[in-house]
Motif scaffolding. Structure first.
Motif, PDB file in Angstrom:
ATOM      1  N   GLU A   1       0.827  -1.216   0.000  1.00 27.24           N
ATOM      2  CA  GLU A   1       0.000   0.000   0.000  1.00 27.24           C
ATOM      3  C   GLU A   1       0.860   1.265   0.000  1.00 27.24           C
ATOM      4  OE1 GLU A   1      -3.238   0.566  -0.374  1.00 27.24           O
ATOM      5  OE2 GLU A   1      -3.774  -1.542  -0.503  1.00 27.24           O
TER       6      GLU A   1
ATOM      7  N   LYS B   1      -3.553 -14.960  -2.055  1.00 26.18           N
ATOM      8  CA  LYS B   1      -3.995 -13.574  -1.889  1.00 26.18           C
ATOM      9  C   LYS B   1      -4.191 -12.881  -3.235  1.00 26.18           C
ATOM     10  CE  LYS B   1      -2.210 -12.206   2.562  1.00 26.18           C
ATOM     11  NZ  LYS B   1      -1.578 -11.090   3.245  1.00 26.18           N
TER      12      LYS B   1
ATOM     13  N   ALA C   1      -6.615 -12.435  -5.428  1.00 24.48           N
ATOM     14  CA  ALA C   1      -7.772 -11.557  -5.649  1.00 24.48           C
ATOM     15  C   ALA C   1      -7.576 -10.210  -4.952  1.00 24.48           C
ATOM     16  CB  ALA C   1      -9.052 -12.229  -5.163  1.00 24.48           C
ATOM     17  N   GLU C   2      -7.113 -10.237  -3.726  1.00 27.27           N
ATOM     18  CA  GLU C   2      -6.883  -9.012  -2.957  1.00 27.27           C
ATOM     19  C   GLU C   2      -5.773  -8.163  -3.598  1.00 27.27           C
ATOM     20  OE1 GLU C   2      -4.738  -8.014   1.307  1.00 27.27           O
ATOM     21  OE2 GLU C   2      -5.839  -9.904   1.127  1.00 27.27           O
ATOM     22  N   LEU C   3      -4.677  -8.810  -3.986  1.00 25.68           N
ATOM     23  CA  LEU C   3      -3.551  -8.098  -4.594  1.00 25.68           C
ATOM     24  C   LEU C   3      -3.937  -7.537  -5.962  1.00 25.68           C
ATOM     25  CD1 LEU C   3      -0.720 -10.595  -3.619  1.00 25.68           C
ATOM     26  CD2 LEU C   3      -1.088  -8.312  -2.647  1.00 25.68           C
TER      27      LEU C   3
ATOM     28  N   ALA D   1      -6.927  -6.664  -6.944  1.00 29.20           N
ATOM     29  CA  ALA D   1      -7.844  -5.536  -6.747  1.00 29.20           C
ATOM     30  C   ALA D   1      -7.050  -4.257  -6.464  1.00 29.20           C
ATOM     31  CB  ALA D   1      -8.813  -5.837  -5.606  1.00 29.20           C
ATOM     32  N   THR D   2      -6.015  -4.373  -5.645  1.00 32.62           N
ATOM     33  CA  THR D   2      -5.158  -3.216  -5.346  1.00 32.62           C
ATOM     34  C   THR D   2      -4.436  -2.760  -6.599  1.00 32.62           C
ATOM     35  OG1 THR D   2      -4.832  -3.945  -3.059  1.00 32.62           O
ATOM     36  CG2 THR D   2      -3.211  -2.410  -3.948  1.00 32.62           C
TER      37      THR D   2
END
Length: 103
Positions: free
Chosen positions: A47, A65, A67-69, A71-72
């Motif tokens: 971040e 991870k 999907a989370e990565l 999205a970022t």
């Protein structure tokens, strides 16, 4: 006009294994005459750094991870990929560069 330096961020759990991969990618980039800044960091620092990154490469052990990565990365218009284990496990810098350029 000078070529824009690409900024690549490699992330893994603690930044240790990605440090070795980043070093090998830097050697391969230099040999190929590419202008690329490659940094290795812990996933927890993403971040803080994402705004300055063109490519986000992720160690295969963080694929859970994805999907989370992703999205970022998508929110910041950063190209992202999970480095295949066959490349990451052998710390093949040239293959990792080729993978990145194919994204």
């Amino acid at each position: 006009m000078t070529e824009k330096e690409l900024n690549v961020l490699l992330v893994c759990g603690t930044g240790a294994s990605s440090g070795f991969m980043a070093a090998n990618m830097r050697k391969a980039a230099k040999k190929a005459g590419l202008t690329i800044k490659i940094q290795a960091r812990s996933e927890s620092q993403l971040e803080d750094m994402i705004d300055d990154v063109d490519y986000l490469l992720v160690g295969p052990h963080l694929s859970y991870k994805e999907a989370e990565l992703r999205a970022t990365a998508d929110a910041h218009q950063v190209k992202m990929g999970i480095i295949p284990q066959t490349i990451y496990g052998t710390l093949n810098g040239k293959a990792a560069l080729d993978f990145m350029q194919a994204l």
